[in-house]
Design a protein around this motif. Sequence first.
Motif, PDB file in Angstrom:
ATOM      1  N   GLY A 187     -17.659  37.244  34.494  1.00  0.00           N
ATOM      2  CA  GLY A 187     -17.693  35.659  35.362  1.00  0.00           C
ATOM      3  C   GLY A 187     -18.152  34.500  34.302  1.00  0.00           C
ATOM      4  N   ALA A 188     -19.434  34.798  33.858  1.00  0.00           N
ATOM      5  CA  ALA A 188     -20.023  33.961  33.218  1.00  0.00           C
ATOM      6  C   ALA A 188     -19.281  33.384  31.862  1.00  0.00           C
ATOM      7  N   CYS A 189     -18.771  34.344  31.178  1.00  0.00           N
ATOM      8  CA  CYS A 189     -17.861  34.358  30.015  1.00  0.00           C
ATOM      9  C   CYS A 189     -16.653  33.445  30.060  1.00  0.00           C
ATOM     10  N   LEU A 190     -16.065  33.865  31.109  1.00  0.00           N
ATOM     11  CA  LEU A 190     -14.722  33.022  31.530  1.00  0.00           C
ATOM     12  C   LEU A 190     -15.101  31.526  31.851  1.00  0.00           C
ATOM     13  N   LEU A 191     -16.247  31.441  32.710  1.00  0.00           N
ATOM     14  CA  LEU A 191     -16.782  30.049  32.936  1.00  0.00           C
ATOM     15  C   LEU A 191     -16.860  29.286  31.531  1.00  0.00           C
ATOM     16  N   GLU A 192     -17.612  29.927  30.593  1.00  0.00           N
ATOM     17  CA  GLU A 192     -17.899  29.267  29.403  1.00  0.00           C
ATOM     18  C   GLU A 192     -16.732  28.987  28.646  1.00  0.00           C
ATOM     19  N   ALA A 193     -15.417  29.788  28.774  1.00  0.00           N
ATOM     20  CA  ALA A 193     -14.279  29.572  28.343  1.00  0.00           C
ATOM     21  C   ALA A 193     -13.358  28.599  28.790  1.00  0.00           C
ATOM     22  N   LYS A 194     -13.928  27.971  30.148  1.00  0.00           N
ATOM     23  CA  LYS A 194     -13.188  27.078  30.946  1.00  0.00           C
ATOM     24  C   LYS A 194     -11.968  27.882  31.524  1.00  0.00           C
ATOM     25  N   HIS A 195     -12.075  29.211  31.923  1.00  0.00           N
ATOM     26  CA  HIS A 195     -11.096  29.720  32.545  1.00  0.00           C
ATOM     27  C   HIS A 195     -11.845  30.555  33.951  1.00  0.00           C
ATOM     28  N   PRO A 196     -12.596  29.569  34.827  1.00  0.00           N
ATOM     29  CA  PRO A 196     -13.285  30.237  35.869  1.00  0.00           C
ATOM     30  C   PRO A 196     -12.636  31.109  36.865  1.00  0.00           C
ATOM     31  N   THR A 197     -13.011  32.543  36.979  1.00  0.00           N
ATOM     32  CA  THR A 197     -12.357  33.428  37.869  1.00  0.00           C
ATOM     33  C   THR A 197     -13.381  34.043  38.721  1.00  0.00           C
ATOM     34  N   MET A 198     -14.501  34.313  38.346  1.00  0.00           N
ATOM     35  CA  MET A 198     -15.454  35.046  39.409  1.00  0.00           C
ATOM     36  C   MET A 198     -16.801  34.336  39.244  1.00  0.00           C
ATOM     37  N   CYS A 199     -17.545  34.601  40.582  1.00  0.00           N
ATOM     38  CA  CYS A 199     -18.849  34.170  40.629  1.00  0.00           C
ATOM     39  C   CYS A 199     -19.259  34.816  41.748  1.00  0.00           C
ATOM     40  N   ASN A 200     -20.676  34.620  42.181  1.00  0.00           N
ATOM     41  CA  ASN A 200     -21.245  35.460  43.411  1.00  0.00           C
ATOM     42  C   ASN A 200     -22.052  34.259  44.369  1.00  0.00           C
ATOM     43  N   GLY A 201     -21.487  34.532  45.607  1.00  0.00           N
ATOM     44  CA  GLY A 201     -21.996  33.459  46.748  1.00  0.00           C
ATOM     45  C   GLY A 201     -23.595  33.815  46.956  1.00  0.00           C
ATOM     46  N   ALA A 202     -24.185  34.712  46.313  1.00  0.00           N
ATOM     47  CA  ALA A 202     -25.843  34.946  46.443  1.00  0.00           C
ATOM     48  C   ALA A 202     -26.577  33.893  45.346  1.00  0.00           C
ATOM     49  N   ASN A 203     -25.691  33.121  44.541  1.00  0.00           N
ATOM     50  CA  ASN A 203     -26.399  32.456  43.601  1.00  0.00           C
ATOM     51  C   ASN A 203     -25.486  31.270  43.264  1.00  0.00           C
ATOM     52  N   LEU A 204     -25.098  30.290  44.105  1.00  0.00           N
ATOM     53  CA  LEU A 204     -24.087  29.175  43.680  1.00  0.00           C
ATOM     54  C   LEU A 204     -24.788  27.858  44.180  1.00  0.00           C
ATOM     55  N   ALA A 205     -24.449  26.993  43.370  1.00  0.00           N
ATOM     56  CA  ALA A 205     -24.809  25.501  43.689  1.00  0.00           C
ATOM     57  C   ALA A 205     -23.266  24.585  43.519  1.00  0.00           C
ATOM     58  N   TYR A 206     -23.464  23.477  44.378  1.00  0.00           N
ATOM     59  CA  TYR A 206     -22.267  22.639  44.014  1.00  0.00           C
ATOM     60  C   TYR A 206     -22.459  21.296  44.587  1.00  0.00           C
ATOM     61  N   GLN A 207     -21.891  20.154  44.034  1.00  0.00           N
ATOM     62  CA  GLN A 207     -22.179  18.917  44.548  1.00  0.00           C
ATOM     63  C   GLN A 207     -21.385  18.924  45.758  1.00  0.00           C
ATOM     64  N   ARG A 208     -22.119  18.151  46.872  1.00  0.00           N
ATOM     65  CA  ARG A 208     -21.633  18.111  48.219  1.00  0.00           C
ATOM     66  C   ARG A 208     -20.198  17.242  47.998  1.00  0.00           C
ATOM     67  N   ALA A 209     -20.350  16.073  47.257  1.00  0.00           N
ATOM     68  CA  ALA A 209     -19.028  15.230  47.064  1.00  0.00           C
ATOM     69  C   ALA A 209     -17.840  15.987  46.512  1.00  0.00           C
ATOM     70  N   ALA A 210     -18.124  17.135  45.536  1.00  0.00           N
ATOM     71  CA  ALA A 210     -16.994  17.620  45.041  1.00  0.00           C
ATOM     72  C   ALA A 210     -16.436  18.609  46.005  1.00  0.00           C
ATOM     73  N   PHE A 211     -17.430  19.359  47.038  1.00  0.00           N
ATOM     74  CA  PHE A 211     -16.828  20.026  47.947  1.00  0.00           C
ATOM     75  C   PHE A 211     -16.021  19.366  49.066  1.00  0.00           C
ATOM     76  N   ASP A 212     -16.485  18.108  49.321  1.00  0.00           N
ATOM     77  CA  ASP A 212     -15.567  17.248  50.346  1.00  0.00           C
ATOM     78  C   ASP A 212     -14.405  16.811  49.627  1.00  0.00           C
ATOM     79  N   GLU A 213     -14.317  16.308  48.422  1.00  0.00           N
ATOM     80  CA  GLU A 213     -12.966  15.859  47.617  1.00  0.00           C
ATOM     81  C   GLU A 213     -12.084  16.859  47.794  1.00  0.00           C
ATOM     82  N   VAL A 214     -12.464  18.240  47.376  1.00  0.00           N
ATOM     83  CA  VAL A 214     -11.610  19.408  47.525  1.00  0.00           C
ATOM     84  C   VAL A 214     -11.134  19.957  48.700  1.00  0.00           C
ATOM     85  N   GLY A 215     -11.767  19.380  49.785  1.00  0.00           N
ATOM     86  CA  GLY A 215     -11.458  19.948  51.073  1.00  0.00           C
ATOM     87  C   GLY A 215     -12.016  21.310  51.366  1.00  0.00           C
TER      88      GLY A 215
END
Length: 376
Positions: A187-215
């Motif tokens: 997941g980390a490597c695909l994220l680095e390559a700008k092809h995000p596929t996998m991550c894990n909800g036990a360790n995430l962060a996201y901008q609140r405004a971005a969350f709202d923007e994408v619905g």
Amino acid sequence: MMYGVFFIFFLYAAACLWLCVQWIRIPQRHSETISVPNDFKLSVIIPVRNEERNIGVLLNDLQQQTLDKRHIEVIVVNDASTDATEAIVRAFEKEQFLDLKLISLNDVAVMSPKKRAITVALKIASGQLIVTTDGDCRVGAKWLETIVQTYLLTNAKFISGPVTFLDEKNSFDIFQTIEFASLIGTGACLLEAKHPTMCNGANLAYQRAAFDEVGGYEGVDQIASGDDEFLLQKIHQRYPGSAYFVKNGAAIVRTQPQENWRTFYRQRIRWAGKWAVNRRPATMIVAVFVFIVNALTIVLVAKALGEEMRDFGMNTILILKFLPEFLFLSLIISFLKKRTFVWYIPLVQLFYPFYVLFFGLAAQQREYEWKGRRLR
């Protein structure tokens, strides 16, 4: 026939080596002193259900964070626990110095309990950065400081962090650690390559405004799992190149391995649920390719053993499978501070093809039980 098989394994070896290169390219985000704006706030959201053994320890970890407490609020969402989870949180709320809020949900049937819990928490969250983890996790003292550092330095819309297991007691726990490391690393490597596929909800962060923007979870709220990966993909589509992996040991979140094969099976079937509805062509092609490689591996190993390993061409094919795979797993395991487990990797590699075949077929099952609930 053999040339075709050789080509398939050559592609697999090239993919593993490509992952190694991508991993090395991910910047090491060393901890450093940063200036956090006075009005900056982050909200840590923790959905819990029956976590009386773990939630107090996690809250104590959050109490020990090096990030100034005025920047932190913690929201625990108790999803109709039937044990002492809520009482433990309320006691901690009275005695400690965290900005801690508790939300108690009614036990009603919903398609995705975790997404519901996070959505309810977001209604009262005041942070511009949302951080999520699980009630059975442990975090280091610099966890939030490291995430905030990454956020401020990169202007990230989405941040994925490393996750591993703790207190491995037996070979089953070690297998889980190595297998899970492959998912986190990929997941980390695909994220680095700008092809995000996998991550894990036990360790995430996201901008609140971005969350709202994408619905938010709109469009995927009927799927029990996927509060992490579907959101990653939605934010990436709206803000390409804005998602980052935190390659810093201080950002590692540790959680408990599954206690037995039954709970492990249920967890993997739950995870497979999001893949069953993920119809992205590239994702489906990769999944089928990995399945074919591992099915062929079983056939070739059986044939090689029957011929006492005398077939040079067959041995070369197996080396193409196992050596690049070992190199990649070694990099990830070492980063996760599990270096003593590196020598267990070959044993996991021998078992892994059977694991892939089993869960590749078992994933067709849509219903499963999780924390006392029937989900699909």
